[in-house]
Design a protein around this motif. Structure first.
Motif, PDB file in Angstrom:
ATOM      1  N   VAL A 107       0.843  -1.200   0.000  1.00 46.49           N
ATOM      2  CA  VAL A 107       0.000   0.000   0.000  1.00 46.49           C
ATOM      3  C   VAL A 107       0.875   1.247   0.000  1.00 46.49           C
ATOM      4  O   VAL A 107       1.742   1.413   0.871  1.00 46.49           O
ATOM      5  CB  VAL A 107      -0.922   0.019   1.239  1.00 46.49           C
ATOM      6  CG1 VAL A 107      -1.814   1.254   1.224  1.00 46.49           C
ATOM      7  CG2 VAL A 107      -1.763  -1.258   1.304  1.00 46.49           C
ATOM      8  N   PHE A 108       0.654   2.125  -0.972  1.00 46.03           N
ATOM      9  CA  PHE A 108       1.372   3.392  -1.044  1.00 46.03           C
ATOM     10  C   PHE A 108       0.400   4.560  -0.858  1.00 46.03           C
ATOM     11  O   PHE A 108      -0.788   4.454  -1.167  1.00 46.03           O
ATOM     12  CB  PHE A 108       2.060   3.550  -2.408  1.00 46.03           C
ATOM     13  CG  PHE A 108       3.187   2.596  -2.652  1.00 46.03           C
ATOM     14  CD1 PHE A 108       4.363   2.666  -1.913  1.00 46.03           C
ATOM     15  CD2 PHE A 108       3.089   1.620  -3.640  1.00 46.03           C
ATOM     16  CE1 PHE A 108       5.412   1.781  -2.137  1.00 46.03           C
ATOM     17  CE2 PHE A 108       4.138   0.740  -3.889  1.00 46.03           C
ATOM     18  CZ  PHE A 108       5.293   0.819  -3.133  1.00 46.03           C
ATOM     19  N   HIS A 109       0.926   5.686  -0.359  1.00 45.63           N
ATOM     20  CA  HIS A 109       0.176   6.945  -0.342  1.00 45.63           C
ATOM     21  C   HIS A 109       0.457   7.711  -1.630  1.00 45.63           C
ATOM     22  O   HIS A 109       1.487   7.497  -2.288  1.00 45.63           O
ATOM     23  CB  HIS A 109       0.610   7.817   0.832  1.00 45.63           C
ATOM     24  CG  HIS A 109       0.202   7.292   2.168  1.00 45.63           C
ATOM     25  ND1 HIS A 109       0.531   7.918   3.348  1.00 45.63           N
ATOM     26  CD2 HIS A 109      -0.512   6.199   2.527  1.00 45.63           C
ATOM     27  CE1 HIS A 109       0.042   7.250   4.376  1.00 45.63           C
ATOM     28  NE2 HIS A 109      -0.593   6.195   3.897  1.00 45.63           N
ATOM     29  N   THR A 110      -0.428   8.644  -1.965  1.00 46.07           N
ATOM     30  CA  THR A 110      -0.111   9.549  -3.079  1.00 46.07           C
ATOM     31  C   THR A 110       0.893  10.603  -2.637  1.00 46.07           C
ATOM     32  O   THR A 110       1.668  11.105  -3.452  1.00 46.07           O
ATOM     33  CB  THR A 110      -1.362  10.284  -3.587  1.00 46.07           C
ATOM     34  OG1 THR A 110      -1.858  11.151  -2.561  1.00 46.07           O
ATOM     35  CG2 THR A 110      -2.446   9.309  -4.024  1.00 46.07           C
ATOM     36  N   CYS A 111       0.846  10.973  -1.329  1.00 44.52           N
ATOM     37  CA  CYS A 111       1.642  12.083  -0.773  1.00 44.52           C
ATOM     38  C   CYS A 111       1.254  13.410  -1.431  1.00 44.52           C
ATOM     39  O   CYS A 111       2.060  14.349  -1.504  1.00 44.52           O
ATOM     40  CB  CYS A 111       3.140  11.812  -0.914  1.00 44.52           C
ATOM     41  SG  CYS A 111       3.672  10.283  -0.101  1.00 44.52           S
ATOM     42  N   TYR A 112       0.026  13.485  -1.898  1.00 40.05           N
ATOM     43  CA  TYR A 112      -0.505  14.690  -2.531  1.00 40.05           C
ATOM     44  C   TYR A 112      -0.840  15.735  -1.471  1.00 40.05           C
ATOM     45  O   TYR A 112      -1.418  15.420  -0.433  1.00 40.05           O
ATOM     46  CB  TYR A 112      -1.759  14.336  -3.323  1.00 40.05           C
ATOM     47  CG  TYR A 112      -2.415  15.502  -4.033  1.00 40.05           C
ATOM     48  CD1 TYR A 112      -1.874  16.000  -5.216  1.00 40.05           C
ATOM     49  CD2 TYR A 112      -3.573  16.084  -3.534  1.00 40.05           C
ATOM     50  CE1 TYR A 112      -2.470  17.055  -5.883  1.00 40.05           C
ATOM     51  CE2 TYR A 112      -4.175  17.133  -4.195  1.00 40.05           C
ATOM     52  CZ  TYR A 112      -3.622  17.618  -5.363  1.00 40.05           C
ATOM     53  OH  TYR A 112      -4.212  18.665  -6.027  1.00 40.05           O
TER      54      TYR A 112
END
Length: 271
Positions: A107-112
């Protein structure tokens, strides 16, 4: 054909104690999601050593394993080449960890940054992220690992949905974090589910009162869990579900409550 969701707990219930987290997962009869891999301040010096420790711990895990990729202060499309380099390194390390430990989902975040209300920023972020995933996902395809992108501060799923659609790979899917939806979005979780459809592979379950990212018990917040399960049933979707609840008592309460709700909605026990 898969017709039941697999459930997991977050390793943060035993913060930086992977052996304790494995023991807790086995007690609850769930899989485990490694949410923190080692201590970031020690990662450069101890990556291989930490990986061996985690390998030793998860060999006793009785159910499935997923991994939360690195996310702290990362941006794979940063204008600063040093930040971009460090971010890309952490994403590839996440892939390496999953491959070594046998985790089939990362699972990754967008880091937006949702505070930047500029169309140019959103467009550049989308294009830069897309370029990165075009290089990353073939590695996941080769190893049979599914990468997913999770909402954190996003008010809707447009950015994530567009990235997943553009990459168009069975190894890139979406994660819905229902607590983050409750905190940052006015769109009901059920609508997020309907909009993603078969893009949805993974979910994070926790609750809050829309004032902080509390990661509370499913019973402790403004989210109603039953309609979420009813929507999943109607859509015939069976995502992996991780309980991202960090208080041990609340975690045990939530797993029991979820299993009761599942039986009520589906007419059968989860496991």
């Amino acid at each position: 054909m898969k017709n039941k969701s697999e459930i997991f707990i977050s390793s943060t219930v035993d913060f930086h104690n992977i052996y304790g987290a494995v023991e807790t997962a086995n007690e609850l009869g769930t899989g485990l999601e490694i949410s923190r891999f080692g201590k970031l301040k020690e990662l450069e010096d101890n990556f291989d050593e930490t990986l061996n420790i985690y390998k030793d711990a998860v060999k006793d895990l009785e159910h499935g394993l997923t991994l939360h990729g690195f996310f702290s202060n990362l941006c794979v499309c940063s204008k600063d080449p040093l930040i971009q380099e460090a971010s890309i390194k952490r994403y590839y390390q996440s892939f390496e960890i999953a491959a070594e430990l046998g985790a089939k989902t990362v699972v990754f975040h967008t880091c937006y940054n949702n505070l930047l209300k500029q169309e140019q920023y959103r467009q550049n972020f989308f294009l830069g992220t897309l370029e990165f995933y075009k290089e990353l996902i073939p590695h996941f395809e080769k190893e049979g690992i599914i990468a997913t992108i999770e909402n954190v501060h996003e008010k809707d799923n447009e950015l994530i949905r567009n990235i997943v659609a553009a990459i168009n790979s069975p190894n890139l899917k979406a994660t819905i974090d229902i607590g983050h939806c409750n905190l940052h979005s006015d769109i009901p979780v059920s609508d997020w589910i309907k909009d993603y459809g078969i893009m949805l592979h993974h979910m994070h379950f926790h609750n809050n009162f829309k004032n902080e990212d509390a990661h509370s018990s499913l019973k402790n917040g403004t989210l109603d869990i039953k309609p979420i399960l009813e929507t999943l049933k109607t859509m015939q979707l069976y995502p992996q579900i991780t309980f991202e609840i960090f208080n041990r008592e609340e975690l045990y309460e939530s797993v029991e409550y979820f299993r009761e709700l599942y039986k009520e909605v589906y007419g059968e026990s989860l496991n």
